[in-house]
Design an enzyme around this catalytic site. Sequence first.
Site, PDB file in Angstrom:
ATOM      1  CG  HIS A 122      -1.993  -1.009   1.197  1.00 22.78           C
ATOM      2  ND1 HIS A 122      -2.812  -1.219   0.118  1.00 22.78           N
ATOM      3  CD2 HIS A 122      -2.359  -1.922   2.140  1.00 22.78           C
ATOM      4  CE1 HIS A 122      -3.651  -2.211   0.382  1.00 22.78           C
ATOM      5  NE2 HIS A 122      -3.388  -2.655   1.601  1.00 22.78           N
ATOM      6  CG  ASP A 159      -2.850  -8.520   0.721  1.00 19.61           C
ATOM      7  OD1 ASP A 159      -2.110  -8.794   1.687  1.00 19.61           O
ATOM      8  OD2 ASP A 159      -3.888  -7.830   0.842  1.00 19.61           O
ATOM      9  CG  ASP A 246      -5.037 -10.167   3.412  1.00 22.20           C
ATOM     10  OD1 ASP A 246      -4.692 -10.721   2.347  1.00 22.20           O
ATOM     11  OD2 ASP A 246      -4.738  -8.994   3.685  1.00 22.20           O
TER      12      ASP A 246
END
Length: 341
Positions: A122, A159, A246
Amino acid sequence: MNFGYSEACLAHDTGKRHPENPDRLRAIRQALTRKHGVEYVESPPATEAEVTAVHDGGYVTEFREFCEDGGGNWDPDTVAVAATWDAALESAGLAEWAAKAALSGEDGRSTPFALGRPPGHHAVEDDAMGFCFFNNAAVAARSVIDEGEAERVAILDWDVHHGNGTQDIFYGDDDVFYVSIHEDGLYPGTGEIDESGEGDGEGTTLNVPLPAGSGDPEYRSAFDDLVAPSLLDFDPDLVLVSAGFDAHRHDPISRMRVSTEGYGMLTARVRELADEAGAALGFVLEGGYGLDTLSDGVAMVHEVFDGMEPVVPDEEASEEVRELIAEIRDAHPAFESDADA
C-alpha cells in the site's frame, strides 16, 4: 524453502490490538518449526538510496524523522515507533534478498520467501498507508532492474487488498508487470479493471477485482484465464509474489473464501508458470491477520516446494466471475491479440 527473516522486524511494535503486529511473524516461525527443510537467512537492510529509487526523497526523510521523534500514528491505521525505521529498511532488504536469491538460481526447495514486516504494497511513492511504509516488492523489483540483474519483473499480488502502492509506483513503466487479484470494493478502493497503466506502461497493470465470497474455484479460473497468459506474454525474468494470506475464508478482515489448500494450488500454479516462462521466482510477505490462517498459509507454500501436491477444486467458478473474466479479456490491452483473432 529459504526464509528471509530479521529480529529487527519484531521491534516494529504497533500494539497488541493492531492487526499487523509482531505476533504475525512469531506465529509463522512457530508453524514452520513443525516442517522440515526450513532454512532462515539474514540479509542486509535496504539503503536509503535503494528505497528512494521508488519513493520520493522528501517522504523518506519525513518518515525517518518521524521515527527519530518516537513515531506515533502516521494515519489512523498506520503506526510507527522509533524502531520502525530500521524494521522498514530490514523488510525492504529482505525483499531484495528474495529477488536476488531467486535470480542467482535458488529454486526448488531453496526458493526464497521474505518474511518481513511492516508489509509494503500500500505504500505509494510519497506516502505511507495501510500499515505500509516502504513498498518492499517495488524496492526489490527496481533494485534488480537497476543493477542489471533482470530486464523485466512481474509482481503477482494475491493479497485480498489491492496493492495500490505497487500499481502507483510502476503505472507508467514498461519493465514491471503488476497483476493483482483482490476483493472488489475493499480497502483502499482502487484496482478497477480499467486501471491498466499509462504511457510506456499501458497494458502492464492487470487488476482482477473478484466479488466478495470468491474462493478456490474463482481464484483458479482468474489465474488460469487471466494471470498466466498475460504474464507469459510479458516474458519476465523474475516473478515476485506479493503473498498476502488475508483472502483466507477465516481471515478476520475479508469476506473471501480461499482455503489453505487453495493457497497451495496458487503456489503450484505460479511455480509452473515461472518454469514455463523461464523466470526466477520469489515470495514477499504482505498481509494476513488471522494468526492460524496466516501461519498455515505460509507453511502450505513451503510444503508445496517440499513436494506436496495440492488438491485442485473440481467446481466451476461462479457465473459472476466467469463474466468478469470475459469482460477483462475483452477490455484489457494484454488480450488484444485474442480479441482480434
